[in-house]
Scaffold this active site. Structure first.
Site, PDB file in Angstrom:
ATOM      1  N   ALA A   1      54.731 -28.281  -0.674  1.00  0.00           N
ATOM      2  CA  ALA A   1      55.659 -29.467  -0.130  1.00  0.00           C
ATOM      3  C   ALA A   1      55.317 -30.491  -0.983  1.00  0.00           C
ATOM      4  CB  ALA A   1      55.072 -30.003   1.383  1.00  0.00           C
TER       5      ALA A   1
ATOM      6  N   GLY B   1      48.761 -23.246  -1.720  1.00  0.00           N
ATOM      7  CA  GLY B   1      48.763 -23.948  -0.484  1.00  0.00           C
ATOM      8  C   GLY B   1      50.010 -24.567   0.208  1.00  0.00           C
ATOM      9  N   CYS B   2      49.764 -24.999   1.518  1.00  0.00           N
ATOM     10  CA  CYS B   2      51.153 -25.405   1.988  1.00  0.00           C
ATOM     11  C   CYS B   2      51.194 -26.937   1.670  1.00  0.00           C
ATOM     12  CB  CYS B   2      50.939 -25.441   3.615  1.00  0.00           C
ATOM     13  SG  CYS B   2      49.072 -26.033   4.256  1.00  0.00           S
ATOM     14  N   TYR B   3      50.145 -27.895   1.707  1.00  0.00           N
ATOM     15  CA  TYR B   3      50.562 -29.203   1.233  1.00  0.00           C
ATOM     16  C   TYR B   3      51.096 -29.147  -0.188  1.00  0.00           C
ATOM     17  CZ  TYR B   3      48.305 -31.711   5.020  1.00  0.00           C
ATOM     18  OH  TYR B   3      47.778 -32.320   6.249  1.00  0.00           O
TER      19      TYR B   3
END
Lengths: 345, 345, 345, 345
Positions: free
Chosen positions: A158, A153-155
Site C-alpha cells: 500500500a 507485506g500489506c502495508y
C-alpha cells in the site's frame, strides 16, 4: 498446475485456498498444516463447502503435514507461515517447485536491516540471493524468471505502489510521510486480548510510529533500491474493520506540478496494470477495493505539497491475491486469472 | 441554573441533554426544537426515561419552539444548531443569558477566513467581538468573563490541544502535519447516503485534504493567534466507529529534545487540567476516552522528528462535554461537575 | 461506604469500578486482583484517569491480592470472579461485609440443577441457604435483609423480567419460547479465537439451543419458584456489537387479552420501578438502554399469541449495574444512586 | 447471452452486476437506471474497475434509461426495482426475453394476500399466472419452462428452505415459530435516518412481529401450497452487520425423531443441491456463507421439540445470487456457473 498451501488455517491461508479453488489454471491443491494435520478443512473452515472439494480430492479435503508434502512434486508452493519459521520450511521445496513465500523471511536482502526489524538474522541468508521481491507491478520481468518469490507485506504494498513512481522520477523533495490505517485482519488470527471484538470495536489506535514498525524497514529497503536518499516516516493505525488499508502520504514536490501532471507520471507507470486504479479526481475508499486484488491511488496537489492516497484489501492485494498474481506472472498465465478486479461490497 | 438546549434532536443536542440531566448544578432544562415542537422527547429519543423528567417538567418533557424560549429567562442557552443559522437564532438571548454556541458562527473572527470555510460571511459579524473561543484549557480566564462562548469543533479541539504548547514555545521548525481519523457521528445525524451503515462499515476514507476542510481554517486561525507563521496541513479521515477522534501529528523540532523534555513542556501547560491526560509513554487509543470529557495526548520523538497523538470523544470533549465545561468555568462551578473523567468502555 | 472489587480487570470488574467511582455513597474502593497484584489500575485500564483516584488512594490506585483484602473491613465486597472459583474466595468475607457475588455460584439452590449447568456441585453448598437471588425488582424485601446476594446473569435478567409477571399471573398457556441475542462482551474478556474481532464481525450465530445453555437452568429455577410447570425453551445468539441483549419471547395466552390489558398487568408489577421502562406501543431497541441500568419491555398481541420484547445492557442491568442497585437497596440508599437511567448513545 | 439490469445503482443491482461480470455465460450487460441515466457506472460505483468494462462496452459503461432498453433484444432481463413499480416496467420485455424480477410484484398469486402485505393490488394481476416462484431448490422444473420468474425475498428464502421439507413430510405438529435476524443491507440503499451508521451500530431491534411483516405473507403463501394448515409466526430483527440472515425456527414434531432421522429427511430433499449445506452437527454462522450463494441448515432435537437454523447472504442467495441461479437453470447452464460456493471471509 499442482499447488500446496503451507499454513492453511490462518487468514492468508484461508484466502489463498478460496482464490486457488476459483482459479482456472489450478487443478490440485494440497493443504498443509502442522496444527490441523489429519483434520478436514471443512471442520475448521465451514465457509468451504464439501461440495466443491474436487481440487482437494488427493487428500480428501484433509490437511497433511509438511513431511508428507516434501515427498510430493508441485508446480507452486505457497507458504503462509510465521516469520522466522517460513524460510527453513520452504527451503526443501526449492529446485522442485516455484516457492511463493508470504512471510518476511526473504523480503529484505540486507541482513542487518532484517535483524533490526525482526530481532534475528534472516533464517536462510544463503538463499536471499535467489529471492525476487514479488511486488508485481515493479518486478514483473524478474518474477518471470525466479523460483523463489518473496511476497510483499500489506502495508508495504500500500505504501510502495504510490511512492515508487514519485521517488524514481526524483520528484520528492523532502521526507516521505506515510500514515497508514489498517483493518484488524492485518494482525493475523492470533488469540490475543488486544484483538478481541470488544477491544477493537469503537477504537482507533496509532502504533509503532516513525521508523519502528517492521514494514517500515521493508519499505525503506525497497525505496533505497531506487533512491538511497529516500527518507521514510511511517505510522500505522488500527481501525475497527476486518479488511482494508488506506494510506495518506504527504511529500514536498521538488518542483511545482499540477495534479494532471502528477497523474500523468503515474499513468506512465501503471496505465496498463490491470490491478492499479488511478483516480484523476477524488480520493479512493477502502470499500471500493474490498475483496478485489486492486490498489487504487488518488492525488491532491496544493502548492508544492503532494498528497497521495492508496487503498487495498490487505488480505488480497496485500497478501494472498498478490501471491496468486505472482504465480500468474511466473507461469505466463493471464495476469488477472482467478483474481477479482471489482470489489465485493 | 435554568438552561435551554436549542436543537434537541441532533447528536450533540441529545448528548447535551444527557449531560445536563446528570449535572448537579442544573435544575431546569427547556428543550427547544423547531422540527419536534410539541413532541415528547421520549417519542424521538427513547434513551431518555419518562421517570427522570424532573428537570424537564416545565414543558412536561416536550419540545417548544424558539419563540416560546425567547419569552423566558435562562442562565445558560446552549445552541446545537446548523452553521450559518445559529448566530441569528442565538442573538436575542444575548444580554439575558450566557450563550454557548456549538456551531461555527462565532468561532472565526476573520470574516474573510470564515467565508473561505463556510462560503458566506459570518451571519452576525456585529457580534464577533463579544465572542470568546471556548477552548477551555487555553481561554479559561476569558471564558469566566464572557456571555458569548464559541464552542470549538471536534477536529479543532483534537488538533489544537496537542499543537498549541509546541507552537507557543516556538519548538516547531517546519509544517504542522495533522492526520485525523474520526468516527461517523462527527458528520451529524443527516440522512445522507454516504452516512448509511452499509456505506461506512468496512470502509476507510480520507477527505478534504490539505487546507480545504472547514476545521482547517478554524485551527489555522487559532494557531495564528500564537504564531502567525504556523503552517498547518490537515487531513481528516472517516473510520467505521460511532465516536472518537485520533490525530497523528508530525513536526520537525527546532532543536533536539528528549521525549521526557517534550512531556515536561506539556505538563507545564496541562499538568493541572482535569481533562487532559498526558502519557509519558505509549500511544492513547480512542476507546480509552470514549464517553469521557478527556483529551489524552501521547508523544514519540525520533531524532528531531516529533510525533504527537491525541484522542477524544468527538461528541463529549469535541462538542457537548466541552460546552458543559465552559458553563462550569463561566459560573465558577467545579470544572468537572457533571462531566465524566473516565471512559465508558 | 468502603467497598472492594474482587476481579478488577475483567469487563464486569471494569464497569463496577466506573460505577463505584461515580457513586455518591461510596468513599473507598479497594481493587483486588490476583493477576494484576501490585499493578496500577491505569496501567491496564487506561480509561481510568490518574486524576480521579481519590477513592482509590488507600492502595494508591494499585491492585492488591485477596489475602490483603481479607485483613480489611468492608461494607460491601463485590465479586466479579469466574464461576466455581468465586464462592470459596467470597466465603471469608461473610459475617464481616455484605457480599454481592456476580458469579453463578450462589444463584441456583438446587445442587443437582447447578451441576447440570456447570458440571460440578456448587462450590459452597453450605452457604446456599444464606444467599438471596438479587433480581432487584422481585426480591426487593429479601435483599434488604441479607448479607449474601447472588447477582443474576445477563440473559437471566433479560428473560425473567418480562416472563415473571406473566407466569405469576397464570397467563401463559404453553411453552415459554425465548430467543435472546447478545453482544460479545457477554462472553467476558477471554483471549479465545471465536471472540476475535475478525471472527465476530459480520457474523450471527445461534448457540446452546433449547435447554442446554447455563442460563437456561438459572431461568428455569427462578420460574419454578413461581410456577413449577413453567416450561422454558431458551436459545441465545451472538451478534456483532459490544453490549446489549434483546429477547423476543412468544407464548400462548391462557385467555384472550388486549395489548392494553397485558400492559396493565406489567404496570401493576413494575409501574414504580425506576429502571423498568414499559412501552405501551412499539418495540424497544438495545441502543435505547445502552449504558443505562434500565430494562425496557415491549408488547405485541396477535389473537392469543403474546410477544414480549426486552432489552438491557448486559454489563449494566445484566451485571455490574444490578450489583450496585442491590447495594443501594441493601443499604437503604436511593435505588438509583450512582446508576444511569438514560442511555449513553 | 445478452442481459439487462433494471435498477443498477441499488445494493441488489450492484451485486447482480458483479455476478454477471464474472459469469462465464454472459457476454453483454446493459445497465439501466432512470436516476443514473447517462452516468458512467464507475462514477457512482467505484468498486467497478474501468479496466473490466468489456461486457459493458455496448453502452461504454454508462447507464441507459428503460425506453432505450425496450428497443433492444435480450436473453434475460433482471429487474432490481421497487415493489409496486417493477411489474409495470418489466411487462414490455415479456415475450421477448426471460424476465427475472427481484421485486415482490409477481411473488404472491393471491391478490388479497398481496394487498395485505403491500397495501395495494398486485400491479399486473393479469400476468400473475405466467410467473413461477423462483425458489430454485423447489421449483427447478417449473423454472426451466417459464419466461417470468418471481425471485424470492431474502427472509423468505431463509425461512422456506428449512421449513418446506418438514411441512411437506407432515412432521410439524404445531405452529412454525420463525425468528430471523438480518443485516442492514436487507433494507436497501435508502437514505433514511434509521439506517444511518450511528443509529444501527451497537443496536439490536425486533420489528414487525407475528404475522405483520411483508415477507410473512409471502412465506405463508408458499407454505400453504404444501400444507394449507401450516401456521407461521415470523419475527424479523435487525443487527449491526451489512450482510447475512440467520433464522432460528422452533416447531413441535408430530412424532419423536432423532436428529439423524431429521437430517436424513433433509438429505433426501437437498442432498444433491449444490448450494444447500446440511450440517449433521453444529449450528451454522452467517459468516460461513457470507458472499456465497449457499444456504446452510443446522438441526437440534430435544424431545419432540425441533430447532432448525438457517443462514444465508441476503444479497446473494437471498436476492441476486438466486436470480443468477434461476438464469442458469432456465438456460440449462451449469447451476453453479458464476456463483460462489464458498464464503468470502
Amino acid at each position: 498446475m499442482k499447488t500446496a498451501i503451507l499454513g492453511t488455517s490462518g487468514y492468508t491461508g484461508q484466502v489463498l485456498l478460496r482464490l486457488l479453488l476459483a482459479h482456472p489454471g489450478v487443478t490440485q491443491i494440497i493443504p498443509v498444516s502442522s496444527s490441523k494435520k489429519g483434520e478436514a478443512i471443512t471442520a475448521f473452515d465451514a465457509g468451504i463447502s464439501e461440495k466443491e472439494l474436487e481440487k482437494l480430492k488427493a487428500t480428501q479435503g484433509t490437511c497433511v503435514d509438511i513431511q508428507e508434502a516434501y515427498k510430493q512434486k508441485f508446480d507452486v508452493v505457497f507458504a503462509a507461515l510465521p516469520h522466522l519459521k517460513s524460510a527453513e520450511l520452504c527451503a526443501p521445496f526449492l529446485g522442485k517447485a516455484v516457492v511463493i513465500d508470504l512471510s518476511a523471511d526473504f523480503r529484505i536482502k540486507d541482513s542487518g536491516l532484517f535483524e533490526k526489524a525482526y530481532g534475528a538474522r534472516p533464517p536462510r541468508e544463503d538463499l536471499l540471493d535467489q529471492a525476487v521481491y514479488g511486488l508485481c507491478e515493479w518486478y514483473h520481468e524478474e518474477i518471470k524468471k525466479t523460483d523463489l518469490i518473496a511476497n510483499p507485506g500489506c502495508y508495504t504494498t500500500a505504501s510502495l505502489l504510490p511512492l515508487l513512481p514519485l521517488v524514481k522520477e526524483g520528484l520528492a523533495a523532502g521526507p516521505l510521510m506515510v500514515n497508514a490505517i489498517s483493518g484488524i485482519s492485518g494482525a493475523g488470527k492470533k488469540s490475543k486480548e488486544y484483538l478481541l471484538y470488544c477491544e477493537r470495536s469503537e477504537n482507533l489506535w496509532a502504533y509503532s510510529p516513525g521508523k519502528t514498525h517492521r514494514h517500515s524497514f521493508e519499505i525503506q529497503a525497497e525505496l533505497a533500491k531506487v533512491d538511497p536518499k529516500a527518507d521514510l516516516f511511517f505510522t500505522p493505525h488500527l481501525a475497527p474493520l476486518m479488511r482494508g488499508i488506506a494510506t495518506t502520504i504527504t511529500v514536498q514536490l521538488a518542483e511545482e506540478l499540477s495534479q494532471e501532471q502528477v497523474v500523468a507520471v503515474y499513468e506512465n507507470y501503471y496505465g496498463s496494470c490491470p490491478f492499479i486504479g488511478l483516480r484523476k479526481t477524488g480520493i479512493p475508499q477502502t470499500k471500493e477495493v474490498w475483496g478485489s486484488n486492486r490498489c487504487d491511488i488518488g492525488f491532491y496537489v496544493q502548492g508544492t505539497m503532494l498528497y497521495l492516497f492508496s487503498v487495498l484489501d490487505n488480505l488480497i492485494k496485500g497478501a494472498s491475491g498478490q501471491a496468486v498474481q505472482n504465480m500468474n506472472i511466473r507461469f505466463g498465465m493471464e495476469e488477472t486469472a482467478g483474481l477479482p478486479v471489482h470489489s465485493v461490497l
